[in-house]
Design a protein around this motif. Structure first.
Motif, PDB file in Angstrom:
ATOM      1  N   UNK A   1       0.857  -1.189   0.000  1.00  0.00           N
ATOM      2  CA  UNK A   1       0.000   0.000   0.000  1.00  0.00           C
ATOM      3  C   UNK A   1       0.890   1.235   0.000  1.00  0.00           C
ATOM      4  N   UNK A   2       0.658   2.112  -0.985  1.00  0.00           N
ATOM      5  CA  UNK A   2       1.398   3.366  -1.067  1.00  0.00           C
ATOM      6  C   UNK A   2       0.468   4.484  -0.647  1.00  0.00           C
ATOM      7  N   UNK A   3       0.661   5.042   0.549  1.00  0.00           N
ATOM      8  CA  UNK A   3      -0.221   6.069   1.063  1.00  0.00           C
ATOM      9  C   UNK A   3       0.478   7.414   1.087  1.00  0.00           C
ATOM     10  N   UNK A   4       1.507   7.580   0.278  1.00  0.00           N
ATOM     11  CA  UNK A   4       2.288   8.793   0.340  1.00  0.00           C
ATOM     12  C   UNK A   4       1.955   9.773  -0.749  1.00  0.00           C
ATOM     13  N   UNK A   5       2.743  10.819  -0.805  1.00  0.00           N
ATOM     14  CA  UNK A   5       2.599  11.826  -1.829  1.00  0.00           C
ATOM     15  C   UNK A   5       3.918  11.978  -2.545  1.00  0.00           C
ATOM     16  N   UNK A   6       3.851  12.489  -3.754  1.00  0.00           N
ATOM     17  CA  UNK A   6       5.042  12.782  -4.540  1.00  0.00           C
ATOM     18  C   UNK A   6       4.850  14.130  -5.195  1.00  0.00           C
ATOM     19  N   UNK A   7       5.892  14.624  -5.827  1.00  0.00           N
ATOM     20  CA  UNK A   7       5.807  15.892  -6.523  1.00  0.00           C
ATOM     21  C   UNK A   7       5.523  15.666  -7.994  1.00  0.00           C
ATOM     22  N   UNK A   8       4.654  16.467  -8.546  1.00  0.00           N
ATOM     23  CA  UNK A   8       4.376  16.424  -9.976  1.00  0.00           C
ATOM     24  C   UNK A   8       5.212  17.508 -10.640  1.00  0.00           C
ATOM     25  N   UNK A   9       6.219  17.157 -11.426  1.00  0.00           N
ATOM     26  CA  UNK A   9       7.104  18.171 -11.987  1.00  0.00           C
ATOM     27  C   UNK A   9       6.410  19.068 -12.992  1.00  0.00           C
ATOM     28  N   UNK A  10       5.253  18.645 -13.526  1.00  0.00           N
ATOM     29  CA  UNK A  10       4.569  19.444 -14.527  1.00  0.00           C
ATOM     30  C   UNK A  10       3.644  20.480 -13.889  1.00  0.00           C
ATOM     31  N   UNK A  11       3.017  20.132 -12.780  1.00  0.00           N
ATOM     32  CA  UNK A  11       2.123  21.056 -12.106  1.00  0.00           C
ATOM     33  C   UNK A  11       2.809  21.782 -10.958  1.00  0.00           C
ATOM     34  N   UNK A  12       3.938  21.274 -10.510  1.00  0.00           N
ATOM     35  CA  UNK A  12       4.575  21.869  -9.358  1.00  0.00           C
ATOM     36  C   UNK A  12       3.814  21.605  -8.073  1.00  0.00           C
ATOM     37  N   UNK A  14       1.731  18.459  -5.451  1.00  0.00           N
ATOM     38  CA  UNK A  14       1.896  17.078  -5.022  1.00  0.00           C
ATOM     39  C   UNK A  14       0.956  16.150  -5.780  1.00  0.00           C
ATOM     40  N   UNK A  15       1.293  14.880  -5.745  1.00  0.00           N
ATOM     41  CA  UNK A  15       0.464  13.817  -6.307  1.00  0.00           C
ATOM     42  C   UNK A  15       0.201  12.820  -5.194  1.00  0.00           C
ATOM     43  N   UNK A  16      -1.062  12.578  -4.894  1.00  0.00           N
ATOM     44  CA  UNK A  16      -1.448  11.618  -3.864  1.00  0.00           C
ATOM     45  C   UNK A  16      -1.630  10.252  -4.513  1.00  0.00           C
ATOM     46  N   UNK A  17      -1.036   9.235  -3.897  1.00  0.00           N
ATOM     47  CA  UNK A  17      -1.124   7.872  -4.417  1.00  0.00           C
ATOM     48  C   UNK A  17      -1.596   6.952  -3.294  1.00  0.00           C
ATOM     49  N   UNK A  55      -3.804   7.395  -8.609  1.00  0.00           N
ATOM     50  CA  UNK A  55      -2.863   8.501  -8.762  1.00  0.00           C
ATOM     51  C   UNK A  55      -3.702   9.761  -8.915  1.00  0.00           C
ATOM     52  N   UNK A  56      -3.560  10.700  -7.972  1.00  0.00           N
ATOM     53  CA  UNK A  56      -4.412  11.888  -7.967  1.00  0.00           C
ATOM     54  C   UNK A  56      -3.553  13.146  -7.833  1.00  0.00           C
ATOM     55  N   UNK A  57      -3.278  13.831  -8.943  1.00  0.00           N
ATOM     56  CA  UNK A  57      -2.497  15.066  -8.875  1.00  0.00           C
ATOM     57  C   UNK A  57      -3.319  16.213  -8.313  1.00  0.00           C
ATOM     58  N   UNK A  58      -2.634  17.154  -7.714  1.00  0.00           N
ATOM     59  CA  UNK A  58      -3.277  18.358  -7.181  1.00  0.00           C
ATOM     60  C   UNK A  58      -3.110  19.503  -8.166  1.00  0.00           C
ATOM     61  N   UNK A  59      -4.200  20.176  -8.455  1.00  0.00           N
ATOM     62  CA  UNK A  59      -4.139  21.361  -9.308  1.00  0.00           C
ATOM     63  C   UNK A  59      -3.548  22.524  -8.521  1.00  0.00           C
TER      64      UNK A  59
END
Length: 219
Positions: A1-12, A14-17, A55-59
């Motif tokens: 289970x991946x419950x973390x966040x990452x950075x989206x280099x295109x939107x600047x 976070x991306x929730x996974x 995979x849910x990116x943040x606007x």
């Protein structure tokens, strides 16, 4: 289970996974205006257990574009173009990382559903399915219909509310017609009411589609 966040280099942003890393289905989820990816995580929770990871990116600023979606396209530029490009690249990254196109599902609500609807109708590509809750194509004018086989066989689940205060039913229906013209297999239902919500029926239908896709039960 991946419950973390990452950075989206295109939107600047976070991306929730979340979800099992080995799940056979990957869902790219786009939230609505004034929301965050956690809204989509809560919405997915209403589907029950799923064979999927999300995979849910943040606007940026919690909004994909600044003006109402039925304003002229120019009124929402350049943000709209940036958002479409970013989600296009997110799809490319998921496919490039090994996700089969037939296993990739798009899920959107409200502004996110509008963005994904517009993406599919203006930049069609083969994918697994689309779940579009209360959205329609973007702009003040009708958009050209995609090529007749552009979305050949793509399962598209469209749900909305008859008197939704933000997304009129006629725009949802016009978008549905474009999906049918492009060859998508459309499942459309507009529920009675006047709230901006995702119904329980929509969640059940969405979960069923994901389960059938994972099981290979779609025609």
């Amino acid at each position: 289970m991946d419950d973390g966040t990452a950075r989206n280099p295109h939107l600047g942003q976070r991306v929730l996974r979340w979800g099992p890393a080995t799940a056979p289905i990957v869902v790219l989820a786009a939230h609505g205006r004034g929301q965050e990816p956690e809204f989509m995580q809560r919405l997915a929770g209403r589907f029950g257990p799923l064979p999927a990871r999300f995979v849910a990116p943040a606007a940026a600023g919690d909004s994909w574009y600044p003006q109402p979606f039925r304003q002229p396209l120019a009124a929402n530029q350049p943000n709209l173009g940036h958002a479409l490009d970013a989600l296009d690249r997110q799809i490319d990254e998921l496919l490039g990382a090994g996700t089969p196109a037939r296993a990739l599902v798009l899920l959107g609500f409200s502004q996110g559903a509008c963005l994904l609807t517009h993406l599919l109708l203006t930049r069609p590509r083969p994918l697994g399915a689309a779940l579009l809750f209360t959205g329609g194509f973007i702009g003040a004018e009708p958009i050209p219909a995609p090529a007749p086989a552009a979305l050949d066989g793509l399962p598209v689940l469209v749900r909305s509310i008859r008197d939704d205060p933000w997304v009129p039913a006629h725009r949802v229906l016009d978008s549905a017609d474009l999906f049918k013209a492009a060859g998508a297999r459309l499942d459309l239902h507009i529920a009675p009411g006047d709230e901006h919500v995702v119904t329980d029926e929509a969640c059940v239908a969405g979960a069923d589609l994901i389960h059938r896709l994972a099981a290979g039960d779609l025609p």
